[in-house]
Design a protein around this motif. Structure first.
Motif, PDB file in Angstrom:
ATOM      1  N   THR A 147       0.966  -1.258   0.086  1.00  0.00           N
ATOM      2  CA  THR A 147      -0.065  -0.155   0.175  1.00  0.00           C
ATOM      3  C   THR A 147       0.904   1.212   0.132  1.00  0.00           C
ATOM      4  N   ILE A 148       0.187   2.380  -0.256  1.00  0.00           N
ATOM      5  CA  ILE A 148       0.915   3.652  -0.234  1.00  0.00           C
ATOM      6  C   ILE A 148       1.072   4.078   1.298  1.00  0.00           C
ATOM      7  N   ALA A 149       2.047   4.574   1.789  1.00  0.00           N
ATOM      8  CA  ALA A 149       2.341   4.998   3.073  1.00  0.00           C
ATOM      9  C   ALA A 149       2.897   6.395   3.391  1.00  0.00           C
ATOM     10  N   HIS A 150       2.739   6.918   4.279  1.00  0.00           N
ATOM     11  CA  HIS A 150       3.201   8.306   4.439  1.00  0.00           C
ATOM     12  C   HIS A 150       4.062   8.238   5.689  1.00  0.00           C
ATOM     13  N   VAL A 151       5.475   8.431   5.538  1.00  0.00           N
ATOM     14  CA  VAL A 151       6.482   8.373   6.549  1.00  0.00           C
ATOM     15  C   VAL A 151       6.316   9.667   7.377  1.00  0.00           C
ATOM     16  N   LEU A 152       5.720   9.358   8.697  1.00  0.00           N
ATOM     17  CA  LEU A 152       5.602  10.597   9.715  1.00  0.00           C
ATOM     18  C   LEU A 152       6.804  11.159  10.235  1.00  0.00           C
ATOM     19  N   THR A 153       7.687  10.210  10.889  1.00  0.00           N
ATOM     20  CA  THR A 153       8.854  10.527  11.414  1.00  0.00           C
ATOM     21  C   THR A 153      10.178   9.701  10.998  1.00  0.00           C
ATOM     22  N   ALA A 154      11.226  10.241  11.060  1.00  0.00           N
ATOM     23  CA  ALA A 154      12.489   9.330  10.771  1.00  0.00           C
ATOM     24  C   ALA A 154      13.599   9.809  11.742  1.00  0.00           C
ATOM     25  N   GLU A 155      13.933   8.940  12.609  1.00  0.00           N
ATOM     26  CA  GLU A 155      14.972   8.783  13.596  1.00  0.00           C
ATOM     27  C   GLU A 155      15.896   7.902  13.294  1.00  0.00           C
ATOM     28  N   THR A 182       8.540   5.926  11.692  1.00  0.00           N
ATOM     29  CA  THR A 182       6.992   5.780  11.853  1.00  0.00           C
ATOM     30  C   THR A 182       6.120   5.938  10.891  1.00  0.00           C
ATOM     31  N   VAL A 183       5.236   5.226  10.551  1.00  0.00           N
ATOM     32  CA  VAL A 183       4.662   5.014   9.097  1.00  0.00           C
ATOM     33  C   VAL A 183       2.939   4.782   9.263  1.00  0.00           C
ATOM     34  N   ASP A 184       2.291   5.825   8.506  1.00  0.00           N
ATOM     35  CA  ASP A 184       0.926   5.741   8.438  1.00  0.00           C
ATOM     36  C   ASP A 184       0.741   4.942   7.100  1.00  0.00           C
ATOM     37  N   ALA A 185       0.051   3.677   7.218  1.00  0.00           N
ATOM     38  CA  ALA A 185      -0.245   2.866   6.143  1.00  0.00           C
ATOM     39  C   ALA A 185      -1.746   2.690   5.639  1.00  0.00           C
ATOM     40  N   GLY A 186      -2.427   3.828   6.484  1.00  0.00           N
ATOM     41  CA  GLY A 186      -4.007   3.753   6.180  1.00  0.00           C
ATOM     42  C   GLY A 186      -4.639   2.880   6.831  1.00  0.00           C
ATOM     43  N   SER A 187      -4.039   2.084   7.906  1.00  0.00           N
ATOM     44  CA  SER A 187      -4.738   1.188   8.551  1.00  0.00           C
ATOM     45  C   SER A 187      -5.372   1.769   9.986  1.00  0.00           C
ATOM     46  N   GLY A 188      -5.177   2.937  10.181  1.00  0.00           N
ATOM     47  CA  GLY A 188      -5.526   3.587  11.365  1.00  0.00           C
ATOM     48  C   GLY A 188      -4.591   3.631  12.703  1.00  0.00           C
ATOM     49  N   GLU A 189      -3.417   2.921  12.570  1.00  0.00           N
ATOM     50  CA  GLU A 189      -2.549   2.992  13.607  1.00  0.00           C
ATOM     51  C   GLU A 189      -1.208   3.320  12.992  1.00  0.00           C
ATOM     52  N   THR A 190      -0.359   3.822  13.959  1.00  0.00           N
ATOM     53  CA  THR A 190       1.002   3.918  13.208  1.00  0.00           C
ATOM     54  C   THR A 190       2.036   2.902  13.492  1.00  0.00           C
ATOM     55  N   LEU A 191       2.744   2.659  12.601  1.00  0.00           N
ATOM     56  CA  LEU A 191       3.522   1.552  12.632  1.00  0.00           C
ATOM     57  C   LEU A 191       4.902   1.876  12.615  1.00  0.00           C
ATOM     58  N   GLY A 208       5.743   6.632   0.077  1.00  0.00           N
ATOM     59  CA  GLY A 208       6.398   5.395  -0.385  1.00  0.00           C
ATOM     60  C   GLY A 208       5.342   4.287  -0.348  1.00  0.00           C
ATOM     61  N   VAL A 209       6.218   3.151  -0.538  1.00  0.00           N
ATOM     62  CA  VAL A 209       5.319   1.878  -0.752  1.00  0.00           C
ATOM     63  C   VAL A 209       5.658   0.918   0.649  1.00  0.00           C
ATOM     64  N   PHE A 210       4.672   0.444   1.162  1.00  0.00           N
ATOM     65  CA  PHE A 210       4.988  -0.202   2.334  1.00  0.00           C
ATOM     66  C   PHE A 210       4.114  -1.672   2.301  1.00  0.00           C
ATOM     67  N   GLY A 211       5.250  -2.559   2.768  1.00  0.00           N
ATOM     68  CA  GLY A 211       4.754  -3.902   2.818  1.00  0.00           C
ATOM     69  C   GLY A 211       4.546  -4.368   4.306  1.00  0.00           C
ATOM     70  N   PRO A 212       3.357  -5.153   4.658  1.00  0.00           N
ATOM     71  CA  PRO A 212       3.060  -5.327   5.999  1.00  0.00           C
ATOM     72  C   PRO A 212       3.435  -6.662   6.258  1.00  0.00           C
TER      73      PRO A 212
END
Length: 793
Positions: free
Chosen positions: A46-54, A66-75, A90-94
Motif C-alpha cells: 500500500t501507499i504509506a506516509h512516513v511521519l517521522t524518521a529518527e 513511524t509510518v501511516d499505511a492507512g490502517s488507522g494505527e502508526t507502525l 512510499g510503498v509499504f509492505g506489512p
C-alpha cells in the motif's frame, strides 16, 4: 511476443475480458504461453506516509520510521534506505507480505534491538526495475492507504503469445489485434498518423548500394532533440514485456517495433561522416555492436556504413559508435526493408539474435515504410522535441501484388469444416484480404502476409478464425483384413523396456536431445555441436541421456519432491553415430518407510543394479551370464559403480552412484544420486529372427535343492569372481548362485573375508542321490579353489 491488455486495447476496441481474449487467441492458432498480472503479487503493498524518521540507536546507517499505511494505527519500521525521510510517501509492505524481488516473507522482527513491523520497499524489491539505491518515492498527493499497484496502473495483465515462424504479421500488437477483430472480439482501430512535412532538406545523403540485401532505405533527420528519459507510461509498458528502458529515442524505436512489428534504428547524426549507405561488408570489416561484442563481417552480409566505416549490421543490430546518448541533439531515423533470407543467413553466421532479426527474417510489411517512419517521427518529436527534415527514399520495397484463385468449397474439402461462402468472405476481408467473387474467387493477399501463397493457405485462415476447435477428429480409413505388423525389432525392444521401467515404478521423462556444453562436459563432452543452436543452453547433442534426467531431477527436488524415479528411452549421440539407450536416475527417499531402518532411506548403487538387471531381463538379455566389472565411465563414483558385460568388451549397461563432481555440475552436490544407462543396441538378438534370447518359461517337475557354502578369499577378491566360478562348476545342475553374507572379524584370518554362498541345484528327470550331491559339492569347491578361495572350516 508479449503485450499488456491496455496495450492491446490501444489497437482493438473491445470490452472482452482477459479470459475471453486468451481463449480466443488459442482458438485461432495463437498459442498463449502465459498470462501474468503484476498487481496480483503486489496486492499486499500500500501507499504509506512516513511521519517521522529518527536515527537507529544501534546503527548509523539505519533509521527508525513511524509510518501511516492507512490502517488507522502508526507502525514502526526500521529502514536502511538513504533517501528515507519524514514527510515522504512510499510503498509499504506489512508483515505477512511476500517480497518478490527479495524472495522473503515479511514478519515482525527485531533489527539491532528495535522492533520493525514491515518494510518500505525499493523498485527492485517489487520487481519493477533494477533501481535499488533507495526506497520508492511517490508524489505528495499519492493517497495514503490505497493499493499501490492499482494506483500506479500496474493492474494490467501481461499476455505472452507463441508466434510461429509463418506469422510475421503477429510480431506486433496491431497484427494480433487484427486477428482478434477478425474473430469477432471487437473492432480494429485504424492507424491514425498523418504524413509529417519536412521543414528543411535532409542534410545527409542516404542511398542503398545493395539492392538485393536492402532494396529500400528510407530515412530523415530530426534536429534539435532532447534525449532524456522516456515518460513513465512508456517505461512501464516496456518493463512489463521484459524490455529495459534506455532513453526516449531508443524506447521509441522499441515501442514502434513491438506495436507494429516494424524495427527502426536511430543514429546520432554528429557521429556520422559523409553519406549513410546500405552496402555489402568488405572483407575483414568489424563492428562493435550494441551488445558490447565485436563481430567480424564478410561480403555476404548487408551493413549500414558511412565514409568512416560500418555502423550497423543491417536488420539485426546497431553499432555502439553511432548510438544516441543524452548529449545527442540531431538524429537520423532509419526505416529500411531487408531481404529475409539474407538476414537469416547473416544471423546464423554471426550466431547473433535480436528482436529486429526475428522480425526481418520472417519478413516485415514492405508497404509500411512510409507509415512506420511517420509514426517514429511523430513519436520522436512528442518525446524529445525537434524539427524533421524531408524524407529521403532510396530504392524501392518489393511491393508486387499476389493474387490467389480460391473456391469456397475448399474449406470443407481441406479443412473439414463447412463454412458458408459469405462467412468466408467476411473473415478474409477482416484479415485484410481483398476478395473478388465469381466462379472462382480472386483473392488479393495483403502486403503483410508474406506466408500466403495458395488456396490451402486461405483455407487455413478461414478455419483458424472460424475456430480450430471446430475441426473434428476423423480417423484414417483402415484397410480390410488383419493388419500386418509394422514395428521393427528395435521399436519392439524400446516398447518392451519402456513398459517394464514404468511397471517398476519409474516415471518416464522426455528431455531435449540438445543440452548446454557445460552439461555435456562431465560426460566427456559432445561429439556434435550445433552451428546454429536455438540458444547457448541447447547447443550440444547429448552424449548421454543422464544430463536431461539430472536437470529434471534438480527441478523436481527444488519443488519439494522427496523421491525421484525418472527414466527415458532415447538416443545418445556419439562420434560414430546414434545409440538407442534407456537411462534412469534414482534420488531422494525411497518412501516414508523402509525395511532398512523403519524410516525414509536413500537409494544406493545396488538399487540401480537391480533395476538395470530387471530391465535387461525383460529385454531378453542373458542376465545370468552378465558380469559386474569395474570401469564404468568417469561420471560415476569409481568405487561404487560397475559395468554389466558379456565378457570384458561387450558392455550392456553401466550403473552406480554418480561422481560428486558430476553432481556439482548439476547443482545436486551433497546428495546421493544413483543412475544407470542400458545400451539397447548391445543386447544380443536371435540370429535370423526379430525376437530376443529369452525363452518360454517351463516349470521343473521336481523340487530344487539348496546348498550353502562359506569360502575364505582375499579381501581384494570380488564376490562376482567366486559366483561366476561356482556357476561354471556344473552348468546342468546349478541353476542359481547368490551371495547372502560377507563377514570379517573373529575366526577369519587377517587380510581375508568370508563369503557365504547359496547354490540352487535343479534335478532333471529324477531326484539327486547323496552320491550325486556329494560329487556336485566337490566340483563347486574345486572351482572355487581355482580362483583363490578355500572352504571355511
Amino acid at each position: 511476443m508479449k503485450f499488456t491488455l491496455s496495450w492491446l486495447k490501444d489497437h482493438l476496441d473491445t470490452e472482452a475480458s482477459v479470459e475471453t481474449i486468451v481463449d480466443t487467441l488459442t482458438r485461432i492458432g495463437l498459442e498463449v504461453e502465459s498470462v501474468e498480472n503484476p498487481a496480483e503479487k503486489l496486492a499486499p503493498f500500500t501507499i504509506a506516509h512516513v511521519l517521522t524518521a529518527e536515527r537507529h540507536p544501534q546503527a548509523d546507517k539505519l533509521q527508525v520510521l513511524t509510518v501511516d499505511a492507512g490502517s488507522g494505527e502508526t507502525l514502526q519500521v526500521v529502514c536502511g534506505a538513504p533517501n528515507a525521510r519524514a514527510g515522504m510517501k512510499g510503498v509499504f509492505g506489512p508483515p505477512g507480505a511476500y517480497v518478490p524481488g527479495s524472495d522473503i516473507t515479511l514478519k515482525v522482527a527485531a533489527i539491532r534491538g528495535v522492533e520493525s513491523r514491515g518494510m518500505m520497499c525499493s523498485v527492485r524489491e517489487l520487481q519493477l526495475g533494477e533501481e535499488h539505491d533507495g526506497i520508492i518515492t511517490l508524489p505528495d498527493d499519492a493517497p495514503t492507504g490505497e493499493n499501490y499497484a492499482a494506483w500506479a496502473g500496474l493492474d494490467d495483465p501481461v499476455i505472452d503469445v507463441s508466434v510461429t515462424p509463418n506469422r510475421q504479421d503477429c510480431m506486433g500488437v496491431h497484427g494480433i489485434a487484427r486477428d482478434l477483430a477478425a474473430a469477432g472480439l471487437g473492432t480494429l482501430k485504424p492507424i491514425a498518423v498523418a504524413p509529417i512535412a519536412g521543414a528543411f532538406p535532409c542534410p545527409i545523403e542516404i542511398r542503398t548500394d545493395d539492392p538485393e540485401g536492402c532494396p529500400a532505405f528510407f530515412g530523415r533527420v530530426v534536429r534539435g532533440v532532447r534525449n532524456a528519459a522516456s515518460p513513465d507510461w512508456l517505461q512501464q509498458r516496456l518493463k512489463a514485456v521484459g524490455q529495459r528502458p534506455i532513453s526516449a529515442l531508443v524506447d521509441m524505436t522499441n515501442y514502434v517495433m513491438l506495436s507494429y512489428g516494424r524495427p527502426l534504428h536511430v543514429y546520432d547524426l554528429a557521429k556520422l561522416e559523409g553519406a549513410i549507405v546500405a552496402r555489402k561488408a568488405k572483407p575483414g570489416e568489424e563492428v562493435l555492436a550494441l551488445n558490447g561484442k565485436t563481430y567480424r563481417l564478410d561480403p555476404s552480409m548487408t551493413v549500414i556504413a558511412d565514409d568512416a566505416g560500418v555502423h550497423d549490421i543491417g536488420g539485426i543490430m546497431g553499432g555502439e559508435h553511432s548510438s544516441v546518448t543524452e548529449a545527442t541533439t540531431d538524429i537520423l531515423i532509419e526505416c529500411a526493408y531487408f531481404d529475409p533470407e539474407g538476414i537469416a543467413r547473416t544471423g546464423q553466421k554471426l550466431a547473433l539474435t535480436s528482436d529486429a532479426r526475428s522480425r526481418f527474417e520472417r519478413g516485415v510489411d514492405p508497404a509500411f515504410l512510409d507509415t512506420g517512419l511517420a509514426i517514429a517521427t511523430e513519436m520522436a518529436i512528442a518525446l524529445a522535441g525537434g524539427e524533421p527534415s524531408e524524407i529521403v527514399r532510396a530504392g524501392e520495397p518489393p511491393l508486387g501484388t499476389k493474387i490467389v484463385e480460391y473456391k469456397p468449397d475448399r474449406a470443407k474439402a481441406l479443412g473439414g469444416v463447412d463454412v458458408p461462402a459469405d462467412r468466408q468472405q467476411a473473415i478474409l476481408a477482416r484479415l485484410g484480404f481483398d476478395v473478388t467473387t465469381g466462379a472462382a474467387w480472386r483473392v488479393t493477399v495483403p502486403s503483410w502476409r508474406r506466408d500466403v501463397d495458395g488456396a490451402a493457405d486461405l483455407v487455413e485462415e478461414v478455419i483458424r478464425i472460424e475456430g480450430l476447435d471446430r475441426v473434428e477428429a476423423t480417423p484414417l480409413p483402415r484397410a480390410p483384413g488383419v493388419a500386418r505388423p509394422t514395428a521393427t525389432a528395435e521399436q519392439l525392444l524400446e516398447r518392451k523396456v519402456r513398459r517394464t521401467a514404468a511397471a517398476r515404478g519409474l516415471n518416464e521423462a522426455v528431455t531435449w536431445s540438445f543440452i548446454a556444453e557445460a552439461e555435456a562436459a562431465p560426460f566427456g563432452g559432445s561429439a556434435w555441436v550445433l552451428a546454429n543452436p536455438i540458444s547457448e543452453e541447447l547447443k550440444a547433442m547429448r552424449p548421454s541421456l543422464l544430463p536431461g534426467l539430472l536437470a529434471a531431477a534438480r527441478r523436481n527436488i527444488a519443488r519439494g519432491a522427496d523421491g525421484i524415479r525418472l527414466f527415458e528411452v532415447g538416443r545418445r549421440y556419439l562420434a560414430d553415430g546414434e545409440r538407442p539407450t534407456l537411462a534412469f536416475v534414482l534420488a531422494g527417499d525411497r518412501g516414508p518407510r523402509h525395511w532398512r531402518n523403519g524410516k525414509a532411506a536413500g537409494f544406493d548403487a545396488y538399487d540401480a543394479k537391480a533395476e538395470a538387471l530387471a530391465i535387461l531381463a525383460a529385454a531378453g538379455a542373458p542376465v545370468d551370464n552378465l558380469q559386474a566389472l569395474p570401469g564404468a565411465s568417469g561420471v560415476y563414483h569409481p568405487g561404487r559403480s560397475a559395468r554389466l558385460s558379456l565378457g570384458p568388451k561387450n558392455a550392456l549397461a553401466e550403473f552406480g552412484e554418480l561422481h560428486p563432481a558430476a553432481l556439482k555440475a548439476f547443482d545436486l552436490e551433497g546428495r546421493t544420486v544413483v543412475a544407470a544407462e542400458i545400451f539397447l543396441d548391445a543386447i544380443p538378438q536371435k540370429r535370423g529372427a526379430t525376437g530376443h534370447m529369452r525363452e518360454a518359461y517351463r516349470p521343473p517337475a521336481l523340487q530344487a535343492v539348496k546348498r550353502d557354502f562359506a569360502f575364505l578369499v582375499p579381501l581384494a577378491t570380488q564376490a562376482e569372481t567366486l559366483l561366476r566360478a561356482i556357476r561354471g562348476a556344473d552348468k546342468q545342475a546349478i541353476v542359481g548362485v547368490s551371495l547372502f553374507d560377507v563377514f570379517t572379524g573373529q575366526g577369519v584370518p587377517e587380510g581375508e573375508k568370508s563369503l557365504a554362498v547359496e547354490v540352487i541345484l535343479q534335478p532333471g528327470e529324477k531326484s539327486f542321490t547323496d552320491e550325486e550331491l556329494k560329487a556336485i559339492s566337490e566340483r563347486i569347491v574345486a572351482a572355487a579353489t581355482k580362483v583363490g578361495a578355500r572352504l571355511r572350516d
